[in-house]
Design a protein around this motif. Structure first.
Motif: not given
Ligand SMILES: Cc1cc2nc3c(=O)[nH]c(=O)nc-3n(C[C@H](O)[C@H](O)[C@H](O)COP(=O)(O)OP(=O)(O)OC[C@H]3O[C@@H](n4cnc5c(N)ncnc54)[C@H](O)[C@@H]3O)c2cc1C
Ligand SMILES: Cc1cc2nc3c(=O)[nH]c(=O)nc-3n(C[C@H](O)[C@H](O)[C@H](O)COP(=O)(O)OP(=O)(O)OC[C@H]3O[C@@H](n4cnc5c(N)ncnc54)[C@H](O)[C@@H]3O)c2cc1C
Lengths: 463, 383
Positions: A451, B227, B306-307
């Motif tokens: 992200l 995510t 993390r997406a």
């Protein structure tokens, strides 16, 4: 750093495209997630292993040497930049061109961005593996994985393997394993290669391929590999890891013949059911797909201006087809980047090869297919989605009781395909169990992206 | 085979499912039709926040309060199968001004029956340990909760016992010479019933047109980021104070103050943007980037998470941001239950309950006047 053309994927298609475009004076940035060029086909034995005769595992070794040396020359003299270990997670279309967003190295944590006027997608394909009881046991590997293991590692001796599934890749995989000292106990294909030979017209049109196939077959004979056509693996057995498989004969309708099962001890099962194109990057760019593949015109252009595609991302067809398409795409992109109309005569030979090879692989496709009733082999307790551990029974219940009619609804109701791999592995299986056609699901990111990276992506220069 | 029932519900999304459940439980014979699968519309492309915290006092908040109460009742029956969680919401303010605004909103909400507790200082970090440091304060809303929308729609539909016909497109609403509804035509045959409920969400305007009337439902696009699965890092639904302003906004421009929430399955959901761009599905990096930036501002630890993907959906909105619920006086037998914009999951239970009351001649628990389908001016005739 800005390039005229960003080529994503350094397999046969991307390499051919890079060389063709660079030869016309285009500045190319070639980007690949692997540590070295070559793609699936020319994955070289790691230099450190100093394999004595790597060419023994590689046919068309000379073609590879030519590509490799050509790339080296262009990189040295400047027009080509080769970025290894760059995992592209998104190609962004902007008002002034494209930004390729990548993550670096095996960690895939730090970002890198490449700007270019045009993009050529040569991301190849990946292997399709359908589930069956026991397929998650250690020792069961994808056939392509076995090939990569051979080409990249060579540490396979002393093993007993069964190669199973369907498709033309099983032959080179079995031959490669046998040549490397693995005892190949059986090559099990649900299709009937004899049916293939009957496609005489396509075969006559493609003598090179027949010779290639015959070469593999000859090697298999030499290693006394038993070929079981119209057979399938019904179960893999083992507690901690793979110990044996049961294979059975298929009847005319693609159902297992009762009583035909036999047990074959082995420690490795290399299994594959064909290849699927990588289309994530193209789809997020808005490129039209034809079913599972990226749609291209005669020049290998997608329907998004400035985006070309070549190789297995546009259809599965072997390395020679990828080379031809890559060459055409590179020539076309070069001409258009120079603001000129390309002259197709410049790539007439490649175009001819492309036509021939596409016909050949279309014929192959009609022969090699998983058993028509493979879903019947998936028991209710077989794990279908490994990431989220969703079983066949759960998927069937979503269809029968909760009103799911397609793979997307099954996913929403069971989480099958929602995990780390985003359904890349289980997608075809889930669609099969839901009784619908397999269509690519939208995956805006070709790789998981932190992200923190996403929050800053593309900010470096606004336009 | 002749298909006949008391009520046809068009739309197998969350709202259609809740209508089917409450209507069937009031003793009527219900048939649900959808052109796609269950939850194939916006219900399968949004999130499942059941919020009272983001609503200004007024008819929508009253409907939300009724709905969260009904959701809590259903949760006892459906248990974990719909992933109901009464986790509470936390609206944070980064500066003293924002906090004052929050307090003013909460005062009004309390008079309507909302529970809102101010949280300041260390107490905030006791509730959400990973929040960014230095925030001015927050408001805690224990009534906020969540479900998994697709599961909720599927399980409510199944429990309703309604006949479910998927893969059938309604092509016309059949009417008597006097104009009353007598069923629907589909691409696979007619279905007869004296009442038709329009639960077609973002496509509610099209169904109204098929019934010879008018409802100005339009799409408002939203992206959600998902995510990788995480151990529980975020305990509530957390969002910044500007979110309330975004929700109520009339602007067509992009708004992205995100709601951040963990799910029982593990992934954190970050959503959602709001913009009016028609039915454009194409991926937008600037929008998704803003979502990621907003989420990492609230929770700096998310920067390394993390997406895995993002998805897009189209909220069904009406010009005054209120849904259309209840009988359409212009077409006897036609009822509407659509246009819930970004709150259709939350408001589904109350909507289904009100529709069932309307169909069985009971006095509705809330006045339907603010939701009346004919409150919008007719479009000018195009010659
Ligand atoms: C087991 C096996 C055996 C085979 N045997 C034969 C044979 O005998 N004869 C034959 O003709 N063909 C054979 N093939 C097929 C052949 O390998 C392919 O046809 C050929 O490699 C396709 O070339 P390509 O350039 O289209 O794609 P690939 O070779 O797949 O190259 C694609 C490249 O793109 C990179 N890439 C993909 N996505 C990203 C991303 N997001 N970011 C960065 N990089 C990315 C990959 O790392 C890869 O290097 C075999 C294939 C397999 C798997
Ligand atoms: C990104 C995003 C986030 C959201 N987050 C939340 C949230 O946190 N909380 C919340 O409460 N809400 C949220 N929403 C809003 C919520 O998803 C919607 O309000 C809700 O799903 C609407 O449900 P529905 O049943 O009215 O419509 P839908 O789910 O769209 O169902 C309508 C159905 O009608 C069918 N249909 C249409 N026309 C026909 C026809 N002619 N014949 C047959 N069938 C037809 C469609 O196929 C569809 O299945 C969000 C929305 C988005 C986009």
């Amino acid at each position: 750093m800005r390039a005229d053309l960003a080529v994503i994927g350094a397999g046969p298609a991307g390499l051919a495209a890079t060389l063709a475009a660079a030869a016309q004076g285009v500045r190319v940035t070639l980007i690949d997630s692997a540590a070295e060029a070559g793609g699936q086909f020319y994955r070289r034995p790691a230099a450190a292993l100093r394999a004595r005769r790597p060419q023994a595992l590689h046919h068309q070794w000379r073609t590879w040497e030519r590509l490799r040396d050509g790339l080296g020359t262009h990189v040295e003299s400047g027009p080509v930049r080769h970025l290894t270990d760059h995992h592209v997670w998104l190609v962004e279309r902007r008002s002034t061109g494209f930004t390729v967003h990548a993550l670096l190295g095996p960690e895939q944590r730090d970002p890198a961005e490449v700007r270019a006027d045009a993009v050529l997608l040569a991301t190849g394909g990946y292997e399709k593996v359908l589930p069956f009881p026991g397929w998650t046991l250690p020792g069961v590997i994808a056939a392509g994985g076995a090939q990569a293991m051979l080409k990249g590692g060579l540490a396979v001796s002393g093993r007993t393997a069964v190669v199973a599934g369907t498709g033309p890749l099983l032959l080179p995989v079995a031959a490669g394993l046998a040549a490397a000292g693995v005892e190949v106990a059986a090559l099990v294909d649900s299709a009937d290669p004899l049916a293939f030979v009957r496609r005489s017209r396509a075969l006559v049109a493609e003598p090179g391929k027949v010779v290639e196939g015959a070469g593999y077959a000859g090697r298999l004979l030499r290693h006394r590999v038993r070929t079981l056509a119209r057979h399938t693996v019904v179960e893999a057995h083992g507690t901690e890891r793979l110990e044996a498989v049961t294979v059975a004969a298929l009847d005319r309708d693609g159902r297992v013949r009762p009583g035909s099962g036999r047990r074959i001890p082995c420690d490795t099962l290399a299994v594959g059911h064909g290849m699927l194109p990588h289309t994530d990057l193209a789809e997020t760019l808005g490129c039209r797909l034809d079913g599972l593949t990226v749609h291209v015109d005669d020049e290998q252009r997608t329907d998004v201006p400035g985006v070309w595609a070549a190789g297995e991302t546009t259809g599965i067809g072997g390395s020679a087809l990828s080379l031809a398409e890559g060459h055409i795409a590179g020539r076309s992109a070069a001409a258009r980047l120079h603001g000129t109309e390309p002259d197709p005569r410049a790539w007439a030979a490649a175009a001819k090869a492309r036509t021939r090879l596409r016909a050949f692989f279309a014929a192959l496709d009609t022969v090699y297919a998983p058993p028509a009733h493979w879903t019947e082999l998936v028991t209710d307790d077989t794990v279908v989605c490994r990431c989220e551990e969703v079983t066949g029974g759960t998927i069937r219940a979503a269809v029968a009781e909760l009103g799911a009619r397609d793979a997307r609804t099954v996913k929403l109701l069971t989480r099958a395909g929602m995990g780390w791999c985003q359904g890349r592995v289980c997608g075809p299986a889930v669609a099969g169990l839901a009784g619908c056609a397999f269509t690519p699901s939208r995956r805006p990111f070709a790789r998981p992206v932190p992200l923190g990276v996403l929050a800053r992506a593309g900010e470096a220069d606004g336009d | 085979m002749r298909l006949t029932g008391d009520v046809v519900v068009v739309g197998a999304g969350m709202v259609g499912a809740a209508c089917a459940l409450y209507v069937a439980r009031s003793g009527l014979d219900v048939i649900v039709v959808d052109r796609g699968p269950v939850a194939g519309g916006t219900t399968g492309a949004g999130e499942g926040n059941l919020l009272v915290s983001d609503k200004e006092p007024g008819p929508e908040l009253d409907l939300a309060l009724l709905s969260v109460r009904l959701w809590a009742e259903l949760a006892e029956e459906f248990g974990e199968s719909v992933e109901y969680e009464a986790k509470g919401g936390l609206v944070v303010a980064s500066n003293p001004d924002g906090l004052t605004g929050l307090q003013r909103l909460a005062d009004g909400q309390r008079t309507a029956g909302v529970v809102a507790r101010p949280v300041t200082g260390d107490a905030l970090y006791d509730l959400e340990p990973h929040l960014a440091p230095g925030l001015a304060g927050a408001m805690h809303y224990p009534q906020d909760s969540q479900v998994m929308p697709a599961l909720a729609a599927a399980h409510l539909l199944r429990a309703s016992g309604a006949r479910l016909l998927t893969g059938r497109t309604v092509t016309a609403v059949a009417r008597t010479p006097e104009g009353a509804v007598r069923g629907v035509r589909t691409d696979r045959g007619d279905i007869h019933a004296p009442s038709v409920v329009n639960a077609t969400g973002t496509w509610g305007g099209e169904l109204a047109t098929l019934a010879g009337t008018h409802l100005p439902v339009l799409p408002r696009r939203g992206f959600v980021l998902v995510t990788e699965p995480l151990p529980r890092l975020i305990r509530h639904k957390v969002y910044a104070a500007d979110y309330v302003a975004d929700v109520a906004s009339d602007s067509a421009a992009l708004q992205t103050s995100p709601v951040v929430e963990g799910t029982s399955a593990g992934p954190v959901l970050i959503g959602a943007s709001r913009e009016r761009v028609g039915f454009d599905r194409s991926f937008s990096l600037p929008v998704v980037r803003e979502l990621a930036a907003g989420a990492t501002r609230l929770f700096p630890a998310l920067a390394d998470v993390r997406a895995l993907r993002s998805y897009v959906g189209f909220r069904p909105y009406l010009p005054d941001h209120l849904p259309a619920i209840g009988p359409d006086p212009r077409v006897p037998g036609l009822l509407h239950a659509c246009g819930h914009e970004g709150a259709g999951i939350g408001l589904a239970t109350g909507t289904g309950h009100l529709i069932a009351q309307a169909l069985t001649g009971k006095t509705p628990e809330l006045s339907l006047t603010p939701f009346s389908p004919d409150r919008f001016p007719e479009p000018e005739e195009v010659a």
